[in-house]
Design a protein around this motif. Structure first.
Motif, PDB file in Angstrom:
ATOM      1  N   PRO A 439       0.839  -1.210   0.000  1.00 58.30           N
ATOM      2  CA  PRO A 439       0.000   0.000   0.000  1.00 58.30           C
ATOM      3  C   PRO A 439       0.864   1.247   0.000  1.00 58.30           C
ATOM      4  O   PRO A 439       1.981   1.253   0.525  1.00 58.30           O
ATOM      5  N   ALA A 440       0.367   2.332  -0.580  1.00 59.62           N
ATOM      6  CA  ALA A 440       1.153   3.550  -0.733  1.00 59.62           C
ATOM      7  C   ALA A 440       1.675   4.068   0.595  1.00 59.62           C
ATOM      8  O   ALA A 440       2.842   4.456   0.733  1.00 59.62           O
ATOM      9  N   ALA A 441       0.859   4.074   1.657  1.00 56.82           N
ATOM     10  CA  ALA A 441       1.278   4.601   2.959  1.00 56.82           C
ATOM     11  C   ALA A 441       2.405   3.772   3.549  1.00 56.82           C
ATOM     12  O   ALA A 441       3.388   4.287   4.080  1.00 56.82           O
ATOM     13  N   GLU A 442       2.303   2.450   3.434  1.00 58.34           N
ATOM     14  CA  GLU A 442       3.334   1.565   3.980  1.00 58.34           C
ATOM     15  C   GLU A 442       4.638   1.700   3.210  1.00 58.34           C
ATOM     16  O   GLU A 442       5.728   1.687   3.777  1.00 58.34           O
ATOM     17  N   ALA A 443       4.539   1.857   1.883  1.00 57.94           N
ATOM     18  CA  ALA A 443       5.744   1.989   1.072  1.00 57.94           C
ATOM     19  C   ALA A 443       6.474   3.290   1.387  1.00 57.94           C
ATOM     20  O   ALA A 443       7.703   3.347   1.407  1.00 57.94           O
ATOM     21  N   ALA A 444       5.729   4.381   1.660  1.00 56.73           N
ATOM     22  CA  ALA A 444       6.356   5.664   1.955  1.00 56.73           C
ATOM     23  C   ALA A 444       7.080   5.638   3.292  1.00 56.73           C
ATOM     24  O   ALA A 444       8.104   6.301   3.485  1.00 56.73           O
ATOM     25  N   ALA A 445       6.566   4.850   4.253  1.00 60.21           N
ATOM     26  CA  ALA A 445       7.164   4.795   5.579  1.00 60.21           C
ATOM     27  C   ALA A 445       8.362   3.869   5.655  1.00 60.21           C
ATOM     28  O   ALA A 445       9.136   3.907   6.600  1.00 60.21           O
ATOM     29  N   ALA A 446       8.553   3.021   4.665  1.00 56.02           N
ATOM     30  CA  ALA A 446       9.640   2.047   4.685  1.00 56.02           C
ATOM     31  C   ALA A 446      10.976   2.746   4.502  1.00 56.02           C
ATOM     32  O   ALA A 446      11.115   3.679   3.714  1.00 56.02           O
ATOM     33  N   PRO A 447      12.061   2.320   5.255  1.00 54.43           N
ATOM     34  CA  PRO A 447      13.385   2.926   5.110  1.00 54.43           C
ATOM     35  C   PRO A 447      14.005   2.594   3.764  1.00 54.43           C
ATOM     36  O   PRO A 447      13.655   1.603   3.129  1.00 54.43           O
TER      37      PRO A 447
END
Length: 512
Positions: A439-447
């Protein structure tokens, strides 16, 4: 050239087209056959397919392979307007179109006839198609595998209980074949015995197999009882909701495999035509197979097989009409082809007449019955007669060779007991392990991943100490870290990815 349209590619349709190819002269007519399936199913073999004695593909005849001079259209005929001599063709993909014809042959066949019994539409399976027969086989095999892992009790009983509704030829044959198959399977399941399996046949009438004598039918009942198969006569199915069988006698039990063989009816598509129908929904025809409206012949229209109410000139037919079975449909197709060719050439046509040669049924490996007049043969000789007759009746030498070859292989090697139940969902294994975008939100938060780790994918931290182009990256979890060369200051330690639990304390040198 006159255009001939054949609606339906079952027995009657296939044999009509097959014989027209043989008897029509070059350029005398153009023949088109339309059916939603690309093959003709030899239905007398369906019980043996369900029991694993015949491979499913061997019991069908590919239309395109064996009809070399016929235009084969894989689609449905959804409407026939004979007043304008047009038919509406509806393919599975794409737009429908209208086809014009000069002569039409209605051979759309029959479908399973059911009654509004609760649960039947949701739980039962018919025995009119090759797909249904193959599904029955796979279901029985899968249920045996599941039951072998369960202790004795209601759950296991449900899996090992088979119910067949209908005591005609099709019902008795598939019931007996499945009983034979289940008994044979027990040798592969040491934890199960024949007492763990339960077979029930439900018949509303007081007898089975009306095509044979009462004495022969009693022998079949006795044979089935000796094989621990129960036949409920004068019994009606009241409910099958959730697989719970409730009978008119008050008996109740659960089953995971319910097979419906209690009757057939003419294909409902004939209601979308302007042909005259009798009370059972079949097209009315003369003995010469021309469509008739009362006493008036409908020009350029023909019908035969299960979709037609064909008078039985022998006087032996039920209600004065030929019974809907393969024996009649095959011969009707041949006779219709002869009459159609004769009509095109201005010659006289011939009435269809066929004296029943008898009835033969297979009741599992090495058991059968044969009835012709007062002559009755039972047991192994009748089983040989059953296989011999249907082996010869299977159209084309190519199909005969495949069927008989399969029988020969099974004689030495036994029936194959591999279930392909998962082919109903062939992508299940792929879907289970296939990677999907985060999901877009999870991908943005990933290091941001370190060198050698695909973006968005967790994993160990990789480094290339040598700094060589194309050299494989190394991980401290798989290979010891190398010291930095003495001529350069020590490199700073790279942080370890937080999501790599196995390397939370590791010290990995950064790439130079």
């Amino acid at each position: 050239m006159p255009k001939i349209l054949i609606v339906g590619g079952g027995y009657a349709g296939f044999y009509t087209a097959w014989k027209l190819e043989k008897w029509l002269r070059a350029g005398e007519a153009e023949v088109t056959i339309v059916d939603p399936l690309p093959y003709m199913t030899y239905q007398p073999f369906l019980p043996e397919v369900a029991a694993g004695s015949i491979e499913p593909r061997h019991a069908v005849v590919a239309l395109r392979r064996h009809l070399k001079k016929t235009n084969v259209v894989t689609a449905k005929v959804t409407k026939v307007d004979h007043a304008t001599k047009t038919a509406t063709i509806t393919p599975e993909v794409g737009d429908e179109w209208t086809m014009e014809y000069d002569q039409v042959v209605m051979t759309a066949g029959a479908v399973s006839r059911t009654f509004p019994i609760p649960g039947v539409a949701d739980e039962a399976i018919g025995l009119k198609t090759i797909e249904e027969a193959a599904a029955i086989r796979d279901k029985l095999l899968t249920n045996f595998a599941k039951a072998s892992n369960l202790p004795a009790g209601p759950a296991r009983d449900r899996l090992l209980t088979v119910v067949v509704v209908g005591g005609g030829f099709a019902g008795i044959e598939v019931f007996a074949e499945l009983r034979s198959f289940a008994s044979d399977l027990l040798k592969n399941y040491p934890g199960l015995t024949i007492d763990d399996t339960h077979f029930h046949l439900i018949e509303a009438m007081g007898r089975i197999m009306p095509e044979v004598s009462l004495e022969t039918s009693h022998w079949v009942l006795k044979n089935l009882a000796q094989r621990d198969a129960i036949v409920h006569l004068d019994t009606q199915l009241q409910s099958a909701v959730g697989g719970k069988i409730e009978l008119s006698t008050g008996d109740s039990f659960e089953s995971d495999l319910i097979v419906w063989t209690a009757g057939v009816m003419a294909n409902p598509m004939v209601r979308n035509t302007d042909f005259p129908l009798e009370q059972r929904g079949r097209i009315t025809v003369k003995p010469d197979l021309r469509v008739v409206d009362g006493e008036t012949i409908v020009p350029d229209a023909w019908a035969c097989g299960d979709v037609a109410a064909t008078p039985d000139l022998t006087g032996k037919g039920v209600g004065g009409f030929c019974v809907p079975n393969a024996q009649h449909a095959v011969r009707m197709g041949k006779q219709l082809a002869k009459n159609l060719v004769a009509s095109l050439r201005g010659e006289s046509v011939t009435d269809y007449r066929h004296d029943n040669l008898g009835a033969v049924a297979g009741l599992g490996l090495n058991v059968g019955v044969f009835q012709s007049g007062k002559i009755a043969i039972k047991g192994f000789p009748a089983w040989i007669a059953h296989r011999g007759y249907h082996g010869m009746a299977m159209p084309s030498f190519e199909r005969k060779f495949r069927v008989v070859g399969g029988w020969w292989n099974n004689f030495w090697l036994g029936r194959d007991i591999v279930s392909l139940d998962n082919r109903e969902r062939p992508r299940a294994a792929f879907e289970e392990f296939a990677s999907r975008p985060k999901p877009a939100a999870e991908a943005a938060a990933a290091p941001t991943p370190e060198v050698g780790t695909p973006a968005g994918e967790p994993g160990p931290v990789y480094a290339n100490p040598a700094g060589e182009k194309g050299a494989p990256a190394e991980s401290e979890t798989t290979k010891p870290a190398r010291k930095a060369p003495a001529r350069k200051p020590a490199a700073k330690k790279a942080p370890v990815a937080a999501d790599d639990a196995s390397s939370s304390d590791a010290k990995v040198p950064a790439a130079e």
